[in-house]
Write a protein that holds these residues in place. Sequence first.
Motif, PDB file in Angstrom:
ATOM      1  N   PHE A 169      -3.222  61.686  60.837  1.00  0.00           N
ATOM      2  CA  PHE A 169      -4.092  60.829  59.666  1.00  0.00           C
ATOM      3  C   PHE A 169      -2.834  61.249  58.626  1.00  0.00           C
ATOM      4  O   PHE A 169      -2.327  62.230  58.330  1.00  0.00           O
ATOM      5  CB  PHE A 169      -5.345  61.437  59.538  1.00  0.00           C
ATOM      6  CG  PHE A 169      -6.455  61.336  60.393  1.00  0.00           C
ATOM      7  CD1 PHE A 169      -7.184  60.166  60.388  1.00  0.00           C
ATOM      8  CD2 PHE A 169      -6.455  62.220  61.435  1.00  0.00           C
ATOM      9  CE1 PHE A 169      -8.101  59.934  61.298  1.00  0.00           C
ATOM     10  CE2 PHE A 169      -7.481  62.066  62.536  1.00  0.00           C
ATOM     11  CZ  PHE A 169      -8.320  60.669  62.425  1.00  0.00           C
ATOM     12  N   TYR A 170      -2.722  60.013  57.972  1.00  0.00           N
ATOM     13  CA  TYR A 170      -1.642  60.202  56.900  1.00  0.00           C
ATOM     14  C   TYR A 170      -2.372  59.778  55.300  1.00  0.00           C
ATOM     15  O   TYR A 170      -3.299  59.023  55.439  1.00  0.00           O
ATOM     16  CB  TYR A 170      -0.527  58.874  56.923  1.00  0.00           C
ATOM     17  CG  TYR A 170       0.402  59.123  58.112  1.00  0.00           C
ATOM     18  CD1 TYR A 170       1.420  60.170  58.044  1.00  0.00           C
ATOM     19  CD2 TYR A 170      -0.067  58.808  59.586  1.00  0.00           C
ATOM     20  CE1 TYR A 170       2.567  60.107  59.111  1.00  0.00           C
ATOM     21  CE2 TYR A 170       0.634  58.895  60.485  1.00  0.00           C
ATOM     22  CZ  TYR A 170       1.765  59.622  60.330  1.00  0.00           C
ATOM     23  OH  TYR A 170       2.741  60.153  61.558  1.00  0.00           O
ATOM     24  N   ASP A 171      -2.002  60.707  54.349  1.00  0.00           N
ATOM     25  CA  ASP A 171      -2.524  60.778  53.020  1.00  0.00           C
ATOM     26  C   ASP A 171      -1.636  59.502  52.321  1.00  0.00           C
ATOM     27  O   ASP A 171      -0.749  59.519  52.339  1.00  0.00           O
ATOM     28  CB  ASP A 171      -2.190  61.870  52.356  1.00  0.00           C
ATOM     29  CG  ASP A 171      -3.050  61.849  51.269  1.00  0.00           C
ATOM     30  OD1 ASP A 171      -2.982  60.968  50.195  1.00  0.00           O
ATOM     31  OD2 ASP A 171      -3.614  63.002  50.649  1.00  0.00           O
ATOM     32  N   THR A 172      -2.513  58.377  52.177  1.00  0.00           N
ATOM     33  CA  THR A 172      -1.633  57.120  51.333  1.00  0.00           C
ATOM     34  C   THR A 172      -0.902  57.409  50.266  1.00  0.00           C
ATOM     35  O   THR A 172      -0.072  57.106  49.966  1.00  0.00           O
ATOM     36  CB  THR A 172      -2.700  56.345  51.308  1.00  0.00           C
ATOM     37  OG1 THR A 172      -3.858  56.688  50.515  1.00  0.00           O
ATOM     38  CG2 THR A 172      -3.126  55.601  52.605  1.00  0.00           C
ATOM     39  N   GLU A 173      -1.270  58.453  49.380  1.00  0.00           N
ATOM     40  CA  GLU A 173      -1.102  58.988  48.068  1.00  0.00           C
ATOM     41  C   GLU A 173       0.226  59.648  48.386  1.00  0.00           C
ATOM     42  O   GLU A 173       1.263  59.681  47.589  1.00  0.00           O
ATOM     43  CB  GLU A 173      -2.096  59.612  47.316  1.00  0.00           C
ATOM     44  CG  GLU A 173      -3.017  58.678  46.880  1.00  0.00           C
ATOM     45  CD  GLU A 173      -4.150  59.370  45.859  1.00  0.00           C
ATOM     46  OE1 GLU A 173      -3.903  60.568  45.667  1.00  0.00           O
ATOM     47  OE2 GLU A 173      -5.076  58.614  45.551  1.00  0.00           O
ATOM     48  N   SER A 216      -2.723  66.678  61.496  1.00  0.00           N
ATOM     49  CA  SER A 216      -3.068  66.566  62.730  1.00  0.00           C
ATOM     50  C   SER A 216      -4.438  67.045  63.372  1.00  0.00           C
ATOM     51  O   SER A 216      -4.644  68.198  62.599  1.00  0.00           O
ATOM     52  CB  SER A 216      -2.111  66.938  63.780  1.00  0.00           C
ATOM     53  OG  SER A 216      -0.671  66.415  63.587  1.00  0.00           O
ATOM     54  N   ILE A 217      -5.285  66.234  63.789  1.00  0.00           N
ATOM     55  CA  ILE A 217      -6.292  66.796  64.190  1.00  0.00           C
ATOM     56  C   ILE A 217      -6.904  66.626  65.700  1.00  0.00           C
ATOM     57  O   ILE A 217      -6.372  65.823  66.220  1.00  0.00           O
ATOM     58  CB  ILE A 217      -7.621  65.951  63.589  1.00  0.00           C
ATOM     59  CG1 ILE A 217      -7.465  66.060  61.888  1.00  0.00           C
ATOM     60  CG2 ILE A 217      -8.991  66.413  63.828  1.00  0.00           C
ATOM     61  CD1 ILE A 217      -8.453  65.077  61.250  1.00  0.00           C
ATOM     62  N   SER A 218      -7.276  67.941  66.223  1.00  0.00           N
ATOM     63  CA  SER A 218      -7.692  67.951  67.634  1.00  0.00           C
ATOM     64  C   SER A 218      -9.024  67.319  67.969  1.00  0.00           C
ATOM     65  O   SER A 218      -9.971  67.436  67.204  1.00  0.00           O
ATOM     66  CB  SER A 218      -7.574  69.331  67.999  1.00  0.00           C
ATOM     67  OG  SER A 218      -6.234  69.970  67.869  1.00  0.00           O
TER      68      SER A 218
END
Length: 292
Positions: free
Chosen positions: A39-43, A49-51
Amino acid sequence: MMGEIETKKTEVREVTSDLSRMKGKFLVRDLKRSWTEDFYDTETGEATSISRHELIYERGTLLQAEELSRIQFYMNEGSIKEVEISNQKRMSYECKNIWIYPYIAKVEIDGKKRNIIMLANSVDNALEITKDYVELTYTGEFRVSSVKEYEDYIIIVDTMLKNPLDDVTKLVLDEELYSREEREQILQDEGDESKPKSLKFYKIKARITYSDTEGKNQLMQSFIVYTYTAERGIMLIGNYLNKEQDKHEKEAVSKGNTFSRKDISAVIEESGILPVHVYIPKEFSEAYQSRS
């Protein structure tokens, strides 16, 4: 002719990624597929990374064409690597307990019967602790005839067992808790290292009162106290409860939380002597919990 009786002795397990070996076998444990999502933080543009995990089939599932087809799909995508299978269907599993409770073992040691009390998390754990302790403590042969979980009691051991009586303690024994005869017996036992101390395991049901500016609350709690008299036992119970409150207060303060202290008192509702001869120290039992 009767078929072969299924037991652990006839079970065959294996871990495999070969679908042909899985066919007609049963899952040993729940089958889950696992993968990682980014998942990427747009800011900030930083990635996290999440399992992730998803249950596919429960333990004991018979693997036939439909199940194997689904497993193959997830193996191809990489979210399942291999599967543990068995020739036997086993749906149940033992509940693992992380808490320790009193257990009593009946043991015959070199012809003498002894009841041994300890803390353990299961019958198997209690049996293992008992055997280890007996082997280290006694000589000759022994046999464990039974192990059973006792009621939810808190076990307290009189610290007088570890620390010699100081002069102040000797002076207040008579005034606080003991008759003259009891005091003389305690002092005599204390001075004679060759003589067994007249200690017993007291089973005490205590009515505990917690008081503060807002009022009082009461509850019943059961204890096993290894000491000289039930009266001293209830004093030790009060001391134990206040030390527990000290721990909770210290923990709350360390976390920046407020803590409202209470006045704690305990009185005996019921008491009796428990037919136990040996207590395995808590530290001995805890060594088994930390390694499991």
